[in-house]
Write an enzyme that holds these catalytic residues in place. Structure first.
Site, PDB file in Angstrom:
ATOM      1  N   HIS A  54       0.845  -1.196   0.000  1.00 12.59           N
ATOM      2  CA  HIS A  54       0.000   0.000   0.000  1.00 12.59           C
ATOM      3  C   HIS A  54       0.878   1.243   0.000  1.00 12.59           C
ATOM      4  O   HIS A  54       2.095   1.147   0.090  1.00 12.59           O
ATOM      5  CB  HIS A  54      -0.997  -0.004   1.159  1.00 12.59           C
ATOM      6  N   HIS A  56       1.405   3.891   1.994  1.00 16.80           N
ATOM      7  CA  HIS A  56       1.948   4.620   3.150  1.00 16.80           C
ATOM      8  C   HIS A  56       3.483   4.697   3.103  1.00 16.80           C
ATOM      9  O   HIS A  56       4.148   3.742   2.712  1.00 16.80           O
ATOM     10  CB  HIS A  56       1.485   3.968   4.458  1.00 16.80           C
ATOM     11  N   ASP A  58       5.733   4.466   5.262  1.00 18.44           N
ATOM     12  CA  ASP A  58       6.512   3.436   5.973  1.00 18.44           C
ATOM     13  C   ASP A  58       6.450   2.088   5.247  1.00 18.44           C
ATOM     14  O   ASP A  58       6.879   1.061   5.787  1.00 18.44           O
ATOM     15  CB  ASP A  58       6.059   3.312   7.432  1.00 18.44           C
ATOM     16  N   HIS A  59       5.954   2.107   3.992  1.00 15.83           N
ATOM     17  CA  HIS A  59       5.957   0.888   3.173  1.00 15.83           C
ATOM     18  C   HIS A  59       6.573   1.130   1.799  1.00 15.83           C
ATOM     19  O   HIS A  59       6.942   0.176   1.127  1.00 15.83           O
ATOM     20  CB  HIS A  59       4.537   0.319   3.044  1.00 15.83           C
ATOM     21  N   HIS A 112      -7.602  -0.690   5.345  1.00 16.11           N
ATOM     22  CA  HIS A 112      -6.507   0.110   5.922  1.00 16.11           C
ATOM     23  C   HIS A 112      -6.235   1.264   4.960  1.00 16.11           C
ATOM     24  O   HIS A 112      -6.176   2.422   5.359  1.00 16.11           O
ATOM     25  CB  HIS A 112      -5.263  -0.758   6.116  1.00 16.11           C
ATOM     26  N   ASP A 129      -0.246  -3.863   6.122  1.00 16.63           N
ATOM     27  CA  ASP A 129      -0.924  -3.448   7.357  1.00 16.63           C
ATOM     28  C   ASP A 129      -2.383  -3.897   7.389  1.00 16.63           C
ATOM     29  O   ASP A 129      -3.197  -3.319   8.107  1.00 16.63           O
ATOM     30  CB  ASP A 129      -0.872  -1.916   7.513  1.00 16.63           C
ATOM     31  N   HIS A 167       4.527  -4.928  10.310  1.00 15.07           N
ATOM     32  CA  HIS A 167       5.051  -4.378  11.575  1.00 15.07           C
ATOM     33  C   HIS A 167       5.225  -5.457  12.644  1.00 15.07           C
ATOM     34  O   HIS A 167       4.486  -6.445  12.666  1.00 15.07           O
ATOM     35  CB  HIS A 167       4.085  -3.326  12.143  1.00 15.07           C
TER      36      HIS A 167
HETATM   37 FE    FE Z   1       2.591   0.614   8.232  1.00 14.32          FE
HETATM   38 ZN    ZN Z   2       0.033   1.496   6.556  1.00 14.24          ZN
END
Ligand code: FE
Ligand code: ZN
Length: 251
Positions: A54, A56, A58-59, A112, A129, A167
């Site tokens: 996805h 985001h 942090d990905h 998400h 996530d 995560h």
């Molecule tokens: Fe994440």
């Molecule tokens: Zn995420």
């Protein structure tokens, strides 16, 4: 030849994953380039693909730097292509994908984020996530009904599917799960294992789908002990699921 998977801890609690098959090597969800570069160097592998579950940061925060450095091809959700940095190939549930000659299953699992996907490569599910071990992602771009449908789709994967999520949240997820199902033996056992792994500084990932089905309250909204803890014995599945998500938000 089976795939080889290397876990790459990133940021404070993210995981990227290197997936090696023959001469091909993909990284799943690189939040940053440096730890991925170091892991590639240590293994002597050359990056050929970047996969994103996805949009985001942090990905996919490491996408552009890794793409530039290795000339890797960026593969991500076709229905959310506009939000994936450097995307070359947009995939859907219909298109699937192919990696080193092997078929890759793509599952569209919105909630998400509306474009979230899971890649299933050689019996390994990269869930981002959407599904965490003993947990699930927050509902940023979908409602409880949508997330329940997405998780139900993941539950159709074979029990021996290895789940690789985005995560390391397992220990706190498990503490929450125990408030709803204190008598779940499988959950108690998993938490003993998780506590030992974390004390040794090791990841709790991967985990097989059978264990998730037996321990993850977000996959078990109809279990009697959970319903009793919620005080929702007669509610429908989505309402109970929604309440579990709400309680976790406030845990
Ligand atoms: Fe994440
Ligand atoms: Zn995420």
């Amino acid at each position: 030849m089976p795939t080889e998977i290397e876990i790459v801890p990133c940021l404070s609690d993210n995981y990227a994953y290197l997936v090696k098959s023959g001469e091909a090597c993909a990284v799943v969800d690189p939040s940053e380039a440096a730890p991925v570069r170091a892991a590639l160097k240590a293994k002597g592998w050359k990056l050929t693909h970047i996969l994103n579950t996805h949009h985001h940061p942090d990905h996919c925060g490491g996408n552009l730097e890794l793409k530039k450095e290795f000339g890797a091809i960026v593969v991500g959700p076709g229905k959310d292509a506009a939000r994936i940095p450097g995307i070359d190939v947009g995939v859907t549930e219909e298109s699937g994908w192919e990696f080193d000659g092997r078929k890759v299953q793509v599952l569209e699992v919105p909630a998400h984020t509306r474009g979230a996907i899971t890649f299933v490569i050689d019996g390994n599910a990269f869930t981002g996530d959407t599904l965490f071990s003993i947990g699930c992602g927050r509902l940023f771009e979908g409602d409880a009904a949508t997330m329940w449908k997405s998780l139900s789709k993941l539950m159709t994967l074979p029990d021996d599917t290895q789940v690789y999520c985005g995560h390391e949240y397992t220990q706190s997820n498990g503490r929450f799960a125990l408030t709803l199902e204190p008598h779940n033996r499988a959950l108690q056992k998993r938490m003993e294992q998780v506590t030992a792994l974390r004390a040794a500084g090791k990841p709790t990932i991967p985990v097989d789908m059978a264990t998730e089905k037996a321990t993850n309250p977000f996959l078990r909204p109809d279990q009697p002990e959970i319903r009793k803890s919620l005080g929702m014995e007669d509610a429908d599945t989505v309402a109970a699921f929604h309440e579990i998500r709400e309680r976790k938000n406030n845990f």
